[in-house]
Design an enzyme around this catalytic site. Structure first.
Site, mmCIF file in Angstrom:
data_model
loop_
_atom_site.group_PDB
_atom_site.id
_atom_site.type_symbol
_atom_site.label_atom_id
_atom_site.label_comp_id
_atom_site.label_asym_id
_atom_site.label_seq_id
_atom_site.Cartn_x
_atom_site.Cartn_y
_atom_site.Cartn_z
ATOM 1 N N LYS A 195 6.625 -2.385 2.789
ATOM 2 C CA LYS A 195 5.237 -2.538 3.217
ATOM 3 C C LYS A 195 4.353 -2.667 1.972
ATOM 4 O O LYS A 195 4.075 -1.684 1.301
ATOM 5 C CB LYS A 195 4.767 -1.343 4.045
ATOM 6 C CG LYS A 195 3.378 -1.569 4.672
ATOM 7 C CD LYS A 195 2.729 -0.285 5.141
ATOM 8 C CE LYS A 195 2.050 0.440 4.026
ATOM 9 N NZ LYS A 195 0.891 -0.318 3.442
ATOM 10 N N PRO A 196 3.909 -3.887 1.655
ATOM 11 C CA PRO A 196 2.980 -4.032 0.539
ATOM 12 C C PRO A 196 1.583 -3.581 0.934
ATOM 13 O O PRO A 196 1.250 -3.493 2.126
ATOM 14 C CB PRO A 196 3.010 -5.539 0.251
ATOM 15 C CG PRO A 196 3.349 -6.162 1.575
ATOM 16 C CD PRO A 196 4.243 -5.172 2.280
ATOM 17 N N ALA A 197 0.763 -3.292 -0.069
ATOM 18 C CA ALA A 197 -0.629 -2.918 0.208
ATOM 19 C C ALA A 197 -1.356 -4.082 0.861
ATOM 20 O O ALA A 197 -1.139 -5.248 0.502
ATOM 21 C CB ALA A 197 -1.331 -2.529 -1.090
ATOM 22 N N GLU A 219 -8.704 10.686 -11.657
ATOM 23 C CA GLU A 219 -8.036 9.444 -12.045
ATOM 24 C C GLU A 219 -9.044 8.304 -11.958
ATOM 25 O O GLU A 219 -9.564 7.991 -10.880
ATOM 26 C CB GLU A 219 -6.832 9.168 -11.147
ATOM 27 C CG GLU A 219 -6.007 7.995 -11.619
ATOM 28 C CD GLU A 219 -4.704 7.820 -10.857
ATOM 29 O OE1 GLU A 219 -3.802 7.142 -11.380
ATOM 30 O OE2 GLU A 219 -4.587 8.375 -9.738
ATOM 31 N N GLU A 273 6.214 8.059 -6.717
ATOM 32 C CA GLU A 273 5.502 7.855 -7.978
ATOM 33 C C GLU A 273 4.025 7.936 -7.639
ATOM 34 O O GLU A 273 3.448 7.002 -7.081
ATOM 35 C CB GLU A 273 5.882 6.505 -8.590
ATOM 36 C CG GLU A 273 5.474 6.382 -10.040
ATOM 37 C CD GLU A 273 4.295 5.472 -10.199
ATOM 38 O OE1 GLU A 273 3.176 6.021 -10.375
ATOM 39 O OE2 GLU A 273 4.454 4.256 -10.146
ATOM 40 N N LEU A 274 3.423 9.077 -7.980
ATOM 41 C CA LEU A 274 2.103 9.417 -7.452
ATOM 42 C C LEU A 274 1.028 9.350 -8.538
ATOM 43 O O LEU A 274 1.196 8.693 -9.551
ATOM 44 C CB LEU A 274 2.174 10.790 -6.786
ATOM 45 C CG LEU A 274 3.275 10.940 -5.726
ATOM 46 C CD1 LEU A 274 3.296 12.345 -5.141
ATOM 47 C CD2 LEU A 274 3.113 9.903 -4.616
ATOM 48 N N CYS A 283 -1.403 3.480 -12.915
ATOM 49 C CA CYS A 283 -1.160 4.919 -12.783
ATOM 50 C C CYS A 283 -0.901 5.581 -14.128
ATOM 51 O O CYS A 283 -1.051 6.797 -14.256
ATOM 52 C CB CYS A 283 -0.002 5.173 -11.838
ATOM 53 S SG CYS A 283 1.484 4.248 -12.289
ATOM 54 N N GLY A 303 1.761 5.419 -5.109
ATOM 55 C CA GLY A 303 0.376 5.508 -4.677
ATOM 56 C C GLY A 303 -0.202 6.870 -4.999
ATOM 57 O O GLY A 303 0.257 7.563 -5.908
ATOM 58 N N SER A 304 -1.181 7.267 -4.231
ATOM 59 C CA SER A 304 -1.905 8.502 -4.527
ATOM 60 C C SER A 304 -1.090 9.736 -4.167
ATOM 61 O O SER A 304 -0.219 9.705 -3.285
ATOM 62 C CB SER A 304 -3.227 8.533 -3.756
ATOM 63 O OG SER A 304 -2.997 8.752 -2.380
ATOM 64 N N TRP A 324 -1.242 -2.004 -4.696
ATOM 65 C CA TRP A 324 -1.802 -3.331 -4.910
ATOM 66 C C TRP A 324 -1.910 -3.726 -6.372
ATOM 67 O O TRP A 324 -2.127 -4.893 -6.692
ATOM 68 C CB TRP A 324 -3.202 -3.421 -4.283
ATOM 69 C CG TRP A 324 -4.123 -2.281 -4.645
ATOM 70 C CD1 TRP A 324 -4.401 -1.192 -3.882
ATOM 71 C CD2 TRP A 324 -4.859 -2.106 -5.862
ATOM 72 N NE1 TRP A 324 -5.257 -0.342 -4.541
ATOM 73 C CE2 TRP A 324 -5.567 -0.888 -5.760
ATOM 74 C CE3 TRP A 324 -5.009 -2.853 -7.032
ATOM 75 C CZ2 TRP A 324 -6.397 -0.414 -6.782
ATOM 76 C CZ3 TRP A 324 -5.825 -2.382 -8.050
ATOM 77 C CH2 TRP A 324 -6.508 -1.180 -7.916
ATOM 78 N N ASN A 325 -1.740 -2.790 -7.310
ATOM 79 C CA ASN A 325 -2.115 -3.089 -8.693
ATOM 80 C C ASN A 325 -1.101 -3.959 -9.440
ATOM 81 O O ASN A 325 -1.477 -4.718 -10.323
ATOM 82 C CB ASN A 325 -2.404 -1.804 -9.477
ATOM 83 C CG ASN A 325 -1.295 -0.790 -9.410
ATOM 84 O OD1 ASN A 325 -0.399 -0.864 -8.573
ATOM 85 N ND2 ASN A 325 -1.337 0.184 -10.298
#
Length: 495
Positions: A188-190, A395, A264-265, A298, A242-243, A164-165
């Site tokens: 799939k967007p947040a 984080e 990309e975590l 991130c 994401g996470s 979402w960022n």
């Protein structure tokens, strides 16, 4: 502590303009009747309702993308490049509308939303240019008698899961290389920020992308979506931002069908300021690395390590910069910090600050949630953060700067690398040898040297260790959506 106060409201004309954009969005999807609400995090107001796909409806989207993808893969690279360039131009032509959408659903100030559009559009332009350079190789067999030909082909239907960022940039940096390579897409967007992606894909269709080729699946059921679509044999690629925890789940699901995966975590970026750094440059860079997107990035500076000789001056200057930031609705004039994404984030940040101060950290500015509406958190700086504080290894994902001090270079590097993550790092020094030596020793995928915003569409973005797999941007980002085909051409001897 920052007192509770009334925060600046959105400028009425900008608010009215954003309402017009929201009213003009095409949100309905045939066959999907269930919906969920999208909120403005600055007010808590519901600004839209979007379709809430279930697992079967998500698989219908996979089928539509797969059918459209067969003809797309057969198109010329020049055809794809021209369409991508037209999409880029439409994004920039509708920049103000997109910026208003980003600010309403994500909360960032309008100036930052505009900057994101430039950043996000760069990925489309870059891959419009890369599309016509797909790579390949021709070489002689070492033993003779054959020529070895390799070429790159589209990997196939790609499932893209975005956070979402950065609702535009995270979508374009995945969609653009997928389309350039010849792949169909399910994105799939947040659920916090689906509107920007929906509008951007509508612009892609207007630019010439076949209507079914890019399927936007909006859903509150992320686990059921992932389980269903990653088990579908038509899917050949998954890309996720994401996470780390969710990335591990997706990798387990991807393993069953041996999907090509890029992840990309999470990040825990160290920022190192040495005594020989230019103070103004270091403060500017640290402010950018910490406060871009309200710290909800991130690659945000998570652990700020400052050498003893410069520490007092650096902390004083950064505290002054943070305390001067105007907080309010992203559509309000002069606002430099909007809300964090939701009240859960406010609660988490409050707990992190409380834990650090209880362990001896010095709170110099901020530390609380100002205002009585929305999900705001004041720009915060804590000095002398102890190594056992949660801030030192969690984080942060918010506007909280956590400063630790060090004396020796080796000590700083050891502490910087003492994490399971390895996405970004930052080094501030005027010594060229130190800049490269420290950058080489940081266990991160990217390093900003004397600057706080290292991301660039022309550079490979990604992490090491538990911060992910694969790269986005540059030519490497295109290769994530390609597979190598090899042909052995036997040569008939001539006499």
């Amino acid at each position: 502590m920052t007192p509770i106060r009334t925060l600046p409201d959105a400028e009425p004309t900008a608010l009215a303009d954003s309402d017009k954009v929201l009213a003009g969005l095409r949100l309905a999807v045939p066959g999907v009747t269930r919906t969920f609400d999208v909120h403005d995090p600055a007010t808590g107001q519901v600004i839209a309702q979007v379709p809430d796909f279930d697992a079967d409806q998500s698989l219908d989207a996979v089928a539509r993308a797969d059918a459209a993808g067969r003809s797309w893969a057969a198109t010329s690279t020049r055809h794809r490049a021209d369409i991508l360039r037209a999409w880029h131009d439409l994004i920039l032509g509708n920049a103000e509308m997109i910026a208003l959408l980003i600010t309403r659903e994500m909360g960032k100030p309008l100036a930052e939303a505009r900057a994101e559009i430039s950043y996000g559009a760069d990925f489309i332009r870059w891959y419009a240019e890369e599309a016509v350079r797909p790579g390949g190789n021709l070489r002689d067999a070492p033993a003779g008698g054959a020529r070895l030909l390799s070429r790159r082909a589209p990997v196939g239907l790609s499932v893209l899961i975005t956070p979402w960022n950065f609702p535009l940039a995270m979508a374009t940096r995945k969609i653009a290389p997928a389309l350039a390579a010849g792949c169909p897409v399910v994105i799939k967007p947040a659920p916090h920020t689906p509107l920007t992606t929906i509008f951007a894909v509508q612009l892609a269709v207007a630019a010439g992308v076949p209507e079914d080729l890019v399927q936007v699946v909006t859903t509150t059921g992320a686990p059921s979506f992932s389980t269903a679509v990653l088990a579908d044999p038509r899917v050949r690629k998954v890309s996720f931002t994401g996470s780390t925890a969710v990335g591990k789940v997706l990798l387990r699901l991807a393993a069953d069908n041996v999907l090509k995966s890029s992840m990309e975590l999470g990040g825990n970026a160290p920022l190192l300021v040495f005594d020989d750094a230019d103070l103004e440059r270091a403060v500017d860079g640290a402010f950018a690395a910490k406060m871009r997107n309200g710290g909800q990035s991130c690659i945000a500076a998570n652990r700020i390590f400052v050498q003893d000789g410069i520490a007092d001056a650096f902390v004083d200057a950064l505290t002054e910069r943070l305390a001067a930031v105007q907080i309010g609705h992203g559509l309000a004039p002069g606002v430099g910090l909007g809300p964090v994404i939701d009240h859960t984030a406010v609660t988490r940040l409050t707990a992190l600050v409380a834990d650090a101060t209880s362990r001896g950290a010095h709170l110099l500015t901020g530390g609380s949630a100002p205002g009585n509406l929305g999900s705001f958190f004041a720009p915060t700086l804590l000095d002398h953060v102890p190594a056992d504080a949660d801030l030192a290894h969690t984080e942060i994902f918010g506007p909280v700067a956590a400063v630790q001090r060090f004396s020796q270079q080796d000590e700083a590097i050891a502490r910087a690398n003492d994490t399971e993550h390895g996405l970004a790092g930052y080094v501030f020094t005027e010594n060229l040898d130190r800049a490269f030596n420290v950058a080489d020793e940081l266990a991160t995928g990217l390093v900003g040297i004397n600057q706080g915003v290292p991301s660039n569409a022309a550079a490979p973005f990604g992490g090491v260790k538990q911060s992910g797999l694969g790269r986005e941007g540059s030519s490497e980002g295109l290769e994530e959506y390609q597979e190598i085909r090899y042909y052995n051409l036997a040569l008939r001897p001539t006499t």
